[in-house]
Motif scaffolding. Structure first.
Motif, PDB file in Angstrom:
ATOM      1  N   TRP A 251       3.727   1.004   4.417  1.00 33.58           N
ATOM      2  CA  TRP A 251       3.613   0.051   5.516  1.00 33.58           C
ATOM      3  C   TRP A 251       4.721   0.227   6.546  1.00 33.58           C
ATOM      4  CZ3 TRP A 251      -0.341  -3.587   6.018  1.00 33.58           C
ATOM      5  CH2 TRP A 251      -1.214  -3.689   4.927  1.00 33.58           C
ATOM      6  N   THR A 252       5.725   1.016   6.241  1.00 35.56           N
ATOM      7  CA  THR A 252       6.858   1.171   7.150  1.00 35.56           C
ATOM      8  C   THR A 252       6.454   1.948   8.397  1.00 35.56           C
ATOM      9  OG1 THR A 252       8.452   1.087   5.331  1.00 35.56           O
ATOM     10  CG2 THR A 252       9.179   2.098   7.385  1.00 35.56           C
ATOM     11  N   ASN A 297       6.864  -2.622  10.958  1.00 32.47           N
ATOM     12  CA  ASN A 297       6.957  -3.080   9.578  1.00 32.47           C
ATOM     13  C   ASN A 297       8.015  -2.281   8.834  1.00 32.47           C
ATOM     14  OD1 ASN A 297       4.822  -4.975   9.653  1.00 32.47           O
ATOM     15  ND2 ASN A 297       3.313  -3.360   9.298  1.00 32.47           N
ATOM     16  N   GLN A 299       8.797  -1.680   4.658  1.00 32.54           N
ATOM     17  CA  GLN A 299       8.441  -1.962   3.273  1.00 32.54           C
ATOM     18  C   GLN A 299       9.676  -1.808   2.390  1.00 32.54           C
ATOM     19  OE1 GLN A 299       4.947   0.059   1.868  1.00 32.54           O
ATOM     20  NE2 GLN A 299       5.349  -0.419  -0.288  1.00 32.54           N
ATOM     21  N   VAL A 305       7.051  -6.709   2.303  1.00 32.84           N
ATOM     22  CA  VAL A 305       7.052  -6.091   3.635  1.00 32.84           C
ATOM     23  C   VAL A 305       7.525  -7.131   4.638  1.00 32.84           C
ATOM     24  CG1 VAL A 305       5.633  -5.037   5.450  1.00 32.84           C
ATOM     25  CG2 VAL A 305       5.152  -4.538   3.048  1.00 32.84           C
ATOM     26  N   GLY A 307       8.600  -7.625   9.065  1.00 26.99           N
ATOM     27  CA  GLY A 307       8.471  -6.968  10.346  1.00 26.99           C
ATOM     28  C   GLY A 307       8.559  -7.920  11.520  1.00 26.99           C
ATOM     29  N   GLU A 309       6.750  -8.610  15.599  1.00 23.66           N
ATOM     30  CA  GLU A 309       5.503  -8.364  16.317  1.00 23.66           C
ATOM     31  C   GLU A 309       5.485  -9.148  17.623  1.00 23.66           C
ATOM     32  OE1 GLU A 309       1.460  -7.916  14.277  1.00 23.66           O
ATOM     33  OE2 GLU A 309       1.386  -9.985  15.016  1.00 23.66           O
ATOM     34  N   ARG A 351       7.342 -11.527  10.759  1.00 20.71           N
ATOM     35  CA  ARG A 351       6.321 -11.524   9.701  1.00 20.71           C
ATOM     36  C   ARG A 351       6.956 -11.193   8.358  1.00 20.71           C
ATOM     37  NH1 ARG A 351       0.840  -8.636  10.055  1.00 20.71           N
ATOM     38  NH2 ARG A 351       2.107  -6.742   9.967  1.00 20.71           N
ATOM     39  N   TYR A 363       0.259 -12.250   4.322  1.00 24.62           N
ATOM     40  CA  TYR A 363       1.488 -12.435   5.092  1.00 24.62           C
ATOM     41  C   TYR A 363       1.499 -13.785   5.804  1.00 24.62           C
ATOM     42  CZ  TYR A 363      -1.347 -11.218   9.192  1.00 24.62           C
ATOM     43  OH  TYR A 363      -2.308 -11.194  10.177  1.00 24.62           O
TER      44      TYR A 363
END
Length: 452
Positions: A251-252, A297, A299, A305, A307, A309, A351, A363
Motif C-alpha cells: 500500500w506504500t 499511503n 504501510q 496503513v 496516509g 489525502e 487516513r 479505514y
C-alpha cells in the motif's frame, strides 16, 4: 516444410533418449505446474444471516397543492437491523443473490418558516423499513467481493403539516407507508474469520407518498443516503479459501483517483429582510457530485496503513423553498423564496487503515473541509424585485470511513462515507439581508485510485 522438420527431429531424438535411459540421472524431476485455485470461497454459497448499523442523512421534499414547495427538509438519524439472504457463485469469480432486510430507525426531518404571526411548518419521521433486493458481485480476490444491489423498499413513517395565515391555522397528521427504490451503488464484503464476513455499503433510497386531506394534495418525497456496516455469517462450506498466488500488494506510495457520489445536507437559516423575519430550521439539499483525489499511503506492517489525502468535489446539490402564487396564498403575486446551491468543496484528510486481508483495507479519516455555496433570493425576498446572488464559504471538520480493495496490480476501488459539521457563517455582505447559516453535510462516494 515445418512439419517435416519437426517429425524428423522427433524420430532423430529416439536413439538419444534410449541411450540416456541407461545412464544415471542427475536432473530433478520436473515440478508440476500449479493449478489455479478457484477464487470464490465455498463459504459464500448458500444462505447467510447478519446484523447491521447505519447512519443516514437525507432530503425530504414537501409540496402542498401547488402553493408551497419545500425541497426539502433535511433528515438525519441512526438505524439498526437484521438481514438474511442467499448467494450463488458461478464462473469462478461471479456472485448473484437475493436479500431481505429490516431496520428500525429514528430518522427525522423538520422545517418551519415564519413571517410575523404566519408560518408554515412540516415534519416527517421514519421508524421502520423493509427491503428486498438483488445483488450482483465480482470477486477481486478469494476473500473479497465487490457488488451492487437494487431493490424495492417500504418505509413506515409519520408526516404532519400546519399552516397559519391571518390567525387561521390548518393542518394534519397521518401515518404513512412510503414506497420506493433502494439502490446500492457499491458495497465491499470481505471474509474476516471462518464463515464470518464484514460488509460496508452506501445505499440511496428514493421514496414517495401522496396524501389527500380536506381537498388538498400533499406530496412527500424522501431521498435518503445511508452508510451501512454489517456483520454476516454464511452457512455454506467451511469458511476456508485458497490464498492468491500473487504476492501481497504493498500500500506504500502515491496515488491519484476520482469518484462519484451522492450528497445530502441540512441547513439552518435565520434571516431578517426589512421588517420581516424568516426562520428556517432543518432545510435540506441533495444532488450528485464528482471528485478528484490524490494522496500518499505508508504501510507500517502487515496490518496498519496510514496516509494523507486531498479531495476536490464539484456538486449539483440544490434546495428550493418557494411560495407560489395560488388562491391558497392570494397575497403572493409571484414565486417567492430561496434557492440554495452547494457548488464545490475541498478537503484535506489524515487516513488510518487496518488490513482485514492483504488486499482489503478498512479505514477511517479525519480532515478539514471548505464548502463554497450560493444563496439566491427570488420574488418578494429579492432587492426591489430583482433577484440577487450571494456566495459564501464555510469550513469545518469532516469525519468518515470506508473500505478499499485492490482490483488490479495498480488499481484500487473504494466505497466511503463522510460527514461534515461546518461553522456558522454571517450572510451579510452589504445587502439588506441580515442572517446566519449553519450546515451539516454527508457524502457517499464510490471511487478508484491508480497507485504509482
Amino acid at each position: 516444410m515445418l512439419r517435416e522438420l519437426i517429425v524428423g527431429a522427433a524420430f532423430g531424438a529416439i536413439p538419444l533418449v534410449a541411450m540416456a535411459a541407461d545412464l544415471p540421472s542427475k536432473v530433478a524431476a520436473p515440478v508440476p505446474a500449479p493449478v489455479a485455485a478457484p477464487v470464490a470461497a465455498s463459504s459464500w454459497d448458500g444462505f447467510y444471516v447478519g446484523a447491521s448499523v447505519a447512519h443516514s442523512l437525507g432530503n425530504v421534499g414537501f409540496k402542498l397543492q401547488d402553493a408551497v414547495e419545500l425541497n426539502g427538509f433535511g433528515s438525519i438519524g441512526y438505524s439498526a437491523g437484521v438481514l438474511a439472504g442467499y448467494n450463488y457463485t458461478f464462473g469462478n469469480r461471479w456472485l448473484a443473490g437475493v436479500e431481505l432486510g429490516g431496520e428500525v430507525s429514528n430518522n427525522s426531518a423538520k422545517a418551519k418558516i415564519t413571517s410575523g404571526s404566519d408560518f408554515v411548518r412540516g415534519k416527517a419521521t421514519t421508524d421502520q423499513e423493509a427491503t428486498i433486493s438483488g445483488r450482483f458481485g465480482y470477486f477481486v480476490s478469494p476473500t473479497t467481493l465487490i457488488y451492487s444491489s437494487i431493490g424495492v423498499t417500504a418505509v413506515h413513517g409519520k408526516g404532519s403539516y400546519a399552516i397559519s395565515q391571518g390567525g387561521l391555522t390548518s393542518g394534519d397528521t397521518q401515518k404513512d407507508i412510503f414506497y420506493g427504490v433502494a439502490f446500492g451503488a457499491l458495497g465491499i464484503e470481505t471474509q474476516v474469520s471462518g464463515n464470518w464476513r464484514g460488509r460496508f455499503e452506501y445505499v440511496t433510497s428514493l421514496l414517495r407518498s401522496n396524501v389527500y386531506r380536506d381537498g388538498l394534495k400533499v406530496e412527500v418525497t424522501p431521498q435518503i443516503g445511508t452508510a451501512r456496516l454489517a456483520l454476516v455469517y454464511g452457512f455454506g462450506g467451511t469458511g476456508t479459501s485458497a490464498k492468491p498466488a500473487d504476492p501481497a500488494p504493498t500500500w506504500t506510495g502515491f496515488y491519484l483517483g476520482g469518484g462519484a457520489s451522492r450528497s445530502h445536507s441540512i441547513s439552518q437559516y435565520d434571516l431578517s429582510i426589512g421588517p420581516a423575519h424568516l426562520s428556517v430550521d432543518g432545510l435540506g439539499a441533495t444532488g450528485w457530485s464528482g471528485s478528484a483525489l490524490a494522496g500518499y499511503n505508508y504501510q507500517f506492517n502487515n496490518a496498519i496503513v496510514a496516509g494523507v489525502e486531498v479531495v476536490g468535489t464539484l456538486s449539483t446539490s440544490k434546495s428550493r423553498y418557494l411560495l407560489h402564487a395560488t388562491p391558497l396564498a392570494p397575497v403572493v403575486t409571484e414565486s417567492t423564496g430561496l434557492v440554495g446551491k452547494n457548488r464545490e468543496w475541498y478537503s484535506a484528510r489524515l487516513r488510518s487503515g487496518y488490513l482485514v486481508s492483504p488486499e482489503t483495507m478498512a479505514y477511517g479519516f479525519l480532515g478539514y473541509t471548505r464548502v463554497h455555496s450560493a444563496l439566491d433570493a427570488v420574488g418578494l425576498l429579492s432587492l426591489v424585485g430583482q433577484s440577487y446572488n450571494q456566495t459564501y464559504n464555510r469550513q469545518g471538520l469532516e469525519l468518515g470511513g470506508g473500505v478499499e480493495t485492490w482490483v488490479t496490480k495498480s488499481m484500487t476501488l473504494r466505497v466511503e462515507y463522510g460527514f461534515a459539521q461546518l461553522e456558522k457563517v454571517d450572510l451579510v455582505k452589504g445587502l439588506p439581508m441580515l442572517g446566519t447559516l449553519k450546515h451539516r453535510q454527508s457524502n457517499g462516494m464510490v471511487g478508484v485510485a491508480y497507485h504509482f
